[in-house]
Design a protein around this motif. Structure first.
Motif, PDB file in Angstrom:
ATOM      1  N   LEU A 223       0.833  -1.206   0.000  1.00  0.00           N
ATOM      2  CA  LEU A 223       0.000   0.000   0.000  1.00  0.00           C
ATOM      3  C   LEU A 223       0.866   1.255   0.000  1.00  0.00           C
ATOM      4  CD1 LEU A 223      -2.651   1.545   0.178  1.00  0.00           C
ATOM      5  CD2 LEU A 223      -2.677   1.091   2.650  1.00  0.00           C
ATOM      6  N   GLU A 224       1.881   1.287   0.841  1.00  0.00           N
ATOM      7  CA  GLU A 224       2.745   2.469   0.894  1.00  0.00           C
ATOM      8  C   GLU A 224       3.461   2.701  -0.435  1.00  0.00           C
ATOM      9  OE1 GLU A 224       5.199   1.801   4.311  1.00  0.00           O
ATOM     10  OE2 GLU A 224       3.700   2.631   5.689  1.00  0.00           O
ATOM     11  N   ARG A 225       3.954   1.628  -1.037  1.00  0.00           N
ATOM     12  CA  ARG A 225       4.624   1.751  -2.342  1.00  0.00           C
ATOM     13  C   ARG A 225       3.628   2.168  -3.424  1.00  0.00           C
ATOM     14  NH1 ARG A 225       6.979  -3.724  -3.692  1.00  0.00           N
ATOM     15  NH2 ARG A 225       7.549  -2.625  -5.605  1.00  0.00           N
ATOM     16  N   GLY A 226       2.446   1.586  -3.383  1.00  0.00           N
ATOM     17  CA  GLY A 226       1.437   1.904  -4.386  1.00  0.00           C
ATOM     18  C   GLY A 226       0.963   3.339  -4.306  1.00  0.00           C
ATOM     19  N   LEU A 227       0.804   3.856  -3.095  1.00  0.00           N
ATOM     20  CA  LEU A 227       0.395   5.258  -2.938  1.00  0.00           C
ATOM     21  C   LEU A 227       1.453   6.197  -3.505  1.00  0.00           C
ATOM     22  CD1 LEU A 227      -1.094   5.156   0.680  1.00  0.00           C
ATOM     23  CD2 LEU A 227      -2.385   5.526  -1.439  1.00  0.00           C
ATOM     24  N   ASP A 228       2.715   5.916  -3.205  1.00  0.00           N
ATOM     25  CA  ASP A 228       3.791   6.760  -3.743  1.00  0.00           C
ATOM     26  C   ASP A 228       3.797   6.727  -5.268  1.00  0.00           C
ATOM     27  OD1 ASP A 228       4.748   7.645  -1.283  1.00  0.00           O
ATOM     28  OD2 ASP A 228       6.199   5.997  -1.090  1.00  0.00           O
TER      29      ASP A 228
END
Length: 315
Positions: A223-228
């Motif tokens: 999720l964190e990578r995808g948001l970035d």
């Protein structure tokens, strides 16, 4: 996940369908990415609003979801399909030209929950798998067979906020010493038999199954990578819509939007920071499913939708 909205004919009701469509504010010739295709409920809504010059990019880890996407959308020239995690969308050339909207519908889908063989549900006996991509990584059974008692307890507490994490971890290790835990029903029984007696608002295995699933699929890291990646590839004026299903996910999304939308609090002990220029704007407050949707689909009760718009960066 599942919710109320459109696509009743296919048996899949996507969560907060109307709110997602309003949030994405689809433009006729825009480019949109659905990072969690599932069974395509939200994707159909976007495609209905696109003109001949529009594009829809579809992603999912699950090969069964991709098979549905290929079958139902594969011949549409506006649609491009890729199997994989939205965490890797930055590596997809099709997304590099800029996106007018990105949707992440987090968590496990109804088809995954409803098929016991996928190993997600404590209510349906099946192999203890839990992988969204069954061709990648280790299964829940494999992890539980090798993880230390401390590691199991940490996962149950961190990702499930399970107060009985140590007791459950101890019981799992004791049980696997007698025989491997390879079925969802076996794990659910071990957990339930080690929970305090009394009234339970939810099944006693709910938090533990959630925690193990999140760990096995690296959901919060993704999720964190995808948001970035979504933020980096959104055009000015593009919209990001994220549906989350528990507080850990929603906290990450809320903080991500706030980091780009609000200046950090000043610290008098540090030198004055450069003036803050917001690059995201939250669109309204967090939204939840309405009473009509909850009546039709109780699984939507924990869904939270947050929408943000990309602002023009400072020169």
């Amino acid at each position: 996940m599942t919710g109320g909205g459109a696509d009743i004919a296919s048996g899949h009701l996507p969560v907060m369908w109307q709110q997602v469509m309003e949030g994405l504010r689809v433009v006729e010739n825009g480019t949109y990415l659905d990072g969690t295709f599932g069974r395509g409920g939200h994707a159909r809504g976007v495609l209905q609003r696109l003109g001949g010059g529009g594009r829809l990019l579809l992603m999912d880890k699950d090969p069964e979801a991709i098979a549905v996407a290929e079958r139902e959308f594969g011949t549409d020239p506006r649609v491009t399909i890729r199997r994989g995690s939205f965490a890797d969308l930055a590596n997809w050339d099709a997304a590099q030209n800029g996106l007018d909207g990105v949707l992440f519908d987090l968590g496990v889908s109804s088809p995954q929950l409803d098929v016991g063989e996928r190993g997600f549900s404590f209510g349906k006996d099946g192999p203890l798998d839990m992988r969204m991509d069954p061709d990648s990584g280790e299964s829940a059974a494999q992890w539980l067979a090798r993880a230390s008692e401390q590691e199991i307890a940490d996962v149950l507490w961190t990702y499930g906020e399970e107060r009985m994490s140590r007791r459950i971890a101890r019981a799992i290790v004791a049980r696997r010493a007698q025989q491997p835990i390879t079925r969802t029903a076996d794990l659910a029984q071990v957990i339930a038999s080690n929970m305090p007696r009394g009234k339970h608002d939810i099944h006693p295995a709910t938090r533990s199954f959630q925690a193990i699933r999140i760990h096995i699929n690296r959901e919060l890291d993704d999720l964190e990578r995808g948001l970035d990646a979504a933020y980096a590839n959104l055009k000015t004026g593009g919209r990001l819509a994220v549906i989350s299903f528990h507080s850990l996910e929603d906290r990450i999304v809320k903080r991500f939007i706030a980091r780009h939308a609000k200046a950090p609090p000043a610290n008098r002990r540090l030198p004055a920071a450069e003036s803050f220029v917001p690059t995201l704007r939250a669109i309204g407050d967090a939204q939840k499913a309405d009473t009509a949707e909850l009546a039709a689909n109780p699984r939507a009760r924990s869904a939270v939708l947050r929408v943000a718009e990309k602002l023009e960066a400072a020169a």
